[in-house]
Write a protein that holds these residues in place. Structure first.
Motif, PDB file in Angstrom:
ATOM      1  N   TYR A 159     -12.149   5.980  -2.165  1.00 52.33           N
ATOM      2  CA  TYR A 159     -12.396   5.044  -1.067  1.00 52.33           C
ATOM      3  C   TYR A 159     -13.607   4.409  -1.139  1.00 52.33           C
ATOM      4  O   TYR A 159     -14.493   5.185  -1.420  1.00 52.33           O
ATOM      5  CB  TYR A 159     -12.070   5.920   0.414  1.00 52.33           C
ATOM      6  CG  TYR A 159     -12.787   6.952   0.680  1.00 52.33           C
ATOM      7  CD1 TYR A 159     -14.110   6.783   1.150  1.00 52.33           C
ATOM      8  CD2 TYR A 159     -12.781   8.352   0.114  1.00 52.33           C
ATOM      9  CE1 TYR A 159     -15.044   7.742   1.550  1.00 52.33           C
ATOM     10  CE2 TYR A 159     -13.459   9.264   0.206  1.00 52.33           C
ATOM     11  CZ  TYR A 159     -14.667   9.069   0.925  1.00 52.33           C
ATOM     12  OH  TYR A 159     -15.729  10.236   1.320  1.00 52.33           O
TER      13      TYR A 159
ATOM     14  N   GLU B  22      -3.349  -0.102  -4.583  1.00 58.75           N
ATOM     15  CA  GLU B  22      -3.738   0.005  -3.017  1.00 58.75           C
ATOM     16  C   GLU B  22      -3.046   1.513  -2.283  1.00 58.75           C
ATOM     17  O   GLU B  22      -2.116   1.598  -2.460  1.00 58.75           O
ATOM     18  CB  GLU B  22      -3.473  -1.115  -2.308  1.00 58.75           C
ATOM     19  CG  GLU B  22      -4.031  -1.331  -0.725  1.00 58.75           C
ATOM     20  CD  GLU B  22      -3.525  -2.295  -0.285  1.00 58.75           C
ATOM     21  OE1 GLU B  22      -4.072  -2.723   1.091  1.00 58.75           O
ATOM     22  OE2 GLU B  22      -2.555  -3.124  -0.638  1.00 58.75           O
ATOM     23  N   LEU B  23      -3.921   2.227  -1.932  1.00 64.40           N
ATOM     24  CA  LEU B  23      -3.617   3.364  -0.998  1.00 64.40           C
ATOM     25  C   LEU B  23      -3.462   2.986   0.370  1.00 64.40           C
ATOM     26  O   LEU B  23      -2.586   3.184   0.902  1.00 64.40           O
ATOM     27  CB  LEU B  23      -4.457   4.507  -1.599  1.00 64.40           C
ATOM     28  CG  LEU B  23      -3.816   5.724  -0.994  1.00 64.40           C
ATOM     29  CD1 LEU B  23      -2.648   6.183  -1.459  1.00 64.40           C
ATOM     30  CD2 LEU B  23      -4.993   6.784  -1.109  1.00 64.40           C
ATOM     31  N   THR B  24      -4.621   2.434   0.980  1.00 67.88           N
ATOM     32  CA  THR B  24      -4.795   2.437   2.237  1.00 67.88           C
ATOM     33  C   THR B  24      -5.683   1.601   2.666  1.00 67.88           C
ATOM     34  O   THR B  24      -6.701   1.128   2.140  1.00 67.88           O
ATOM     35  CB  THR B  24      -4.733   3.855   2.987  1.00 67.88           C
ATOM     36  OG1 THR B  24      -4.618   3.392   4.518  1.00 67.88           O
ATOM     37  CG2 THR B  24      -6.179   4.426   2.988  1.00 67.88           C
TER      38      THR B  24
ATOM     39  N   LEU C 197      -0.086  11.936  -5.084  1.00 62.84           N
ATOM     40  CA  LEU C 197      -1.671  11.323  -5.303  1.00 62.84           C
ATOM     41  C   LEU C 197      -2.275  12.596  -6.338  1.00 62.84           C
ATOM     42  O   LEU C 197      -2.473  13.706  -5.720  1.00 62.84           O
ATOM     43  CB  LEU C 197      -2.292  11.018  -4.050  1.00 62.84           C
ATOM     44  CG  LEU C 197      -1.543  10.162  -3.306  1.00 62.84           C
ATOM     45  CD1 LEU C 197      -2.249  10.111  -1.932  1.00 62.84           C
ATOM     46  CD2 LEU C 197      -1.548   8.848  -3.849  1.00 62.84           C
TER      47      LEU C 197
ATOM     48  N   GLY D  85      -8.088   9.600  -6.310  1.00 65.37           N
ATOM     49  CA  GLY D  85      -8.228   8.313  -6.044  1.00 65.37           C
ATOM     50  C   GLY D  85      -9.496   8.145  -5.469  1.00 65.37           C
ATOM     51  O   GLY D  85     -10.368   9.157  -5.446  1.00 65.37           O
TER      52      GLY D  85
ATOM     53  N   THR E 284       2.256   8.740   2.608  1.00 68.68           N
ATOM     54  CA  THR E 284       2.314   8.533   1.647  1.00 68.68           C
ATOM     55  C   THR E 284       3.788   8.236   0.913  1.00 68.68           C
ATOM     56  O   THR E 284       4.540   9.090   0.975  1.00 68.68           O
ATOM     57  CB  THR E 284       1.425   9.161   0.682  1.00 68.68           C
ATOM     58  OG1 THR E 284       1.932  10.443   0.441  1.00 68.68           O
ATOM     59  CG2 THR E 284       0.099   9.197   1.114  1.00 68.68           C
TER      60      THR E 284
ATOM     61  N   THR F 293      -8.011   3.372  -3.044  1.00 63.57           N
ATOM     62  CA  THR F 293      -6.893   3.290  -4.312  1.00 63.57           C
ATOM     63  C   THR F 293      -6.676   4.914  -4.716  1.00 63.57           C
ATOM     64  O   THR F 293      -7.454   5.547  -4.805  1.00 63.57           O
ATOM     65  CB  THR F 293      -7.569   2.397  -5.255  1.00 63.57           C
ATOM     66  OG1 THR F 293      -9.011   3.070  -5.583  1.00 63.57           O
ATOM     67  CG2 THR F 293      -8.075   0.978  -4.662  1.00 63.57           C
ATOM     68  N   ASP F 294      -5.605   4.825  -5.417  1.00 56.90           N
ATOM     69  CA  ASP F 294      -4.752   5.930  -5.949  1.00 56.90           C
ATOM     70  C   ASP F 294      -5.612   5.841  -7.330  1.00 56.90           C
ATOM     71  O   ASP F 294      -6.268   5.230  -7.857  1.00 56.90           O
ATOM     72  CB  ASP F 294      -3.692   6.028  -5.782  1.00 56.90           C
ATOM     73  CG  ASP F 294      -2.849   4.985  -6.509  1.00 56.90           C
ATOM     74  OD1 ASP F 294      -3.548   4.549  -7.397  1.00 56.90           O
ATOM     75  OD2 ASP F 294      -1.568   4.709  -6.365  1.00 56.90           O
TER      76      ASP F 294
ATOM     77  N   ALA G 163       0.845  -1.318   0.170  1.00 56.28           N
ATOM     78  CA  ALA G 163       0.033  -0.114  -0.070  1.00 56.28           C
ATOM     79  C   ALA G 163       0.979   1.276  -0.058  1.00 56.28           C
ATOM     80  O   ALA G 163       2.096   1.456   0.642  1.00 56.28           O
ATOM     81  CB  ALA G 163      -0.840   0.099   1.299  1.00 56.28           C
ATOM     82  N   HIS G 164       0.453   2.329  -0.643  1.00 61.02           N
ATOM     83  CA  HIS G 164       1.367   3.486  -0.678  1.00 61.02           C
ATOM     84  C   HIS G 164       1.004   4.504   0.454  1.00 61.02           C
ATOM     85  O   HIS G 164       1.816   5.466   0.453  1.00 61.02           O
ATOM     86  CB  HIS G 164       0.830   4.328  -2.130  1.00 61.02           C
ATOM     87  CG  HIS G 164       1.220   3.391  -3.331  1.00 61.02           C
ATOM     88  ND1 HIS G 164       2.502   3.410  -3.672  1.00 61.02           N
ATOM     89  CD2 HIS G 164       0.466   2.927  -4.199  1.00 61.02           C
ATOM     90  CE1 HIS G 164       2.936   2.641  -4.751  1.00 61.02           C
ATOM     91  NE2 HIS G 164       1.467   2.157  -5.152  1.00 61.02           N
ATOM     92  N   ALA G 165       0.016   4.223   1.425  1.00 58.64           N
ATOM     93  CA  ALA G 165       0.030   5.127   2.658  1.00 58.64           C
ATOM     94  C   ALA G 165      -0.166   4.373   3.801  1.00 58.64           C
ATOM     95  O   ALA G 165      -0.854   3.326   3.666  1.00 58.64           O
ATOM     96  CB  ALA G 165      -1.302   5.923   2.275  1.00 58.64           C
TER      97      ALA G 165
END
Length: 158
Positions: free
Chosen positions: A68, A150-152, A63, A66, A59, A144-145, A29-31
């Motif tokens: 959620y 996957e972001l968080t 970004l 994105g 992050t 997701t971004d 995940a990026h965050a």
């Protein structure tokens, strides 16, 4: 004689909400969620006394946008399942058995957002009167971004 099962409302025994949270994102995940801070702490109950939750994250990439998905479950039943653009503000009500038990206002993230610290703000008002037998809720948020990566992921037990 007619028989029926009335919906019984009970006054909550506690006048606040304790939160337990976990970062449920994968290693890719990026965050990464670094803190979850309610204000006031603990969050109060009652629509006339809303609180705020600030989730802080770090992050590893810029970004541009994105989305959620947020789900709220009570007694195993999903009462909210909403997907929104995180660059736009979003609000929703929470209802259980037809009774409004909460309202959330999610602030927009300032997009584009540079890599580094990011804050996600959630205004929350919960009823002080809950349907009998309801002991708590689970709030799940996954993001997701703009690239679909996957972001968080955040899980909150209230």
């Amino acid at each position: 004689m007619a028989r029926f099962a009335p919906l019984v409302l009970a006054v909550a025994t506690s006048k606040h909400i304790e939160l337990d949270w976990t970062d449920c994102a994968s290693d890719s995940a990026h965050a990464k969620i670094t803190a979850l801070v309610p204000t006031p702490d603990p969050l109060p109950l009652g629509f006339d006394n809303p609180g705020k939750i600030v989730a802080s994250a770090t992050t590893d990439k810029d970004l541009s946008g994105g989305q959620y998905n947020i789900q709220v479950k009570v007694l195993g039943s999903t009462i909210v399942d909403e997907t929104a653009d995180f660059c736009q503000p979003f609000s929703f009500d929470m209802k259980y058995l037809g009774v409004k038990v909460g309202h959330a206002d999610i602030e927009a993230v300032n997009c584009p957002a540079p890599a580094g610290e990011l804050k996600f703000n959630l205004g929350l008002a919960m009823t002080s009167i809950v349907p009998a037998g309801v002991g708590g809720a689970t709030i799940s948020l996954s993001g997701t971004d703009a690239d679909g990566e996957e972001l968080t992921c955040l899980s909150i037990d209230a």
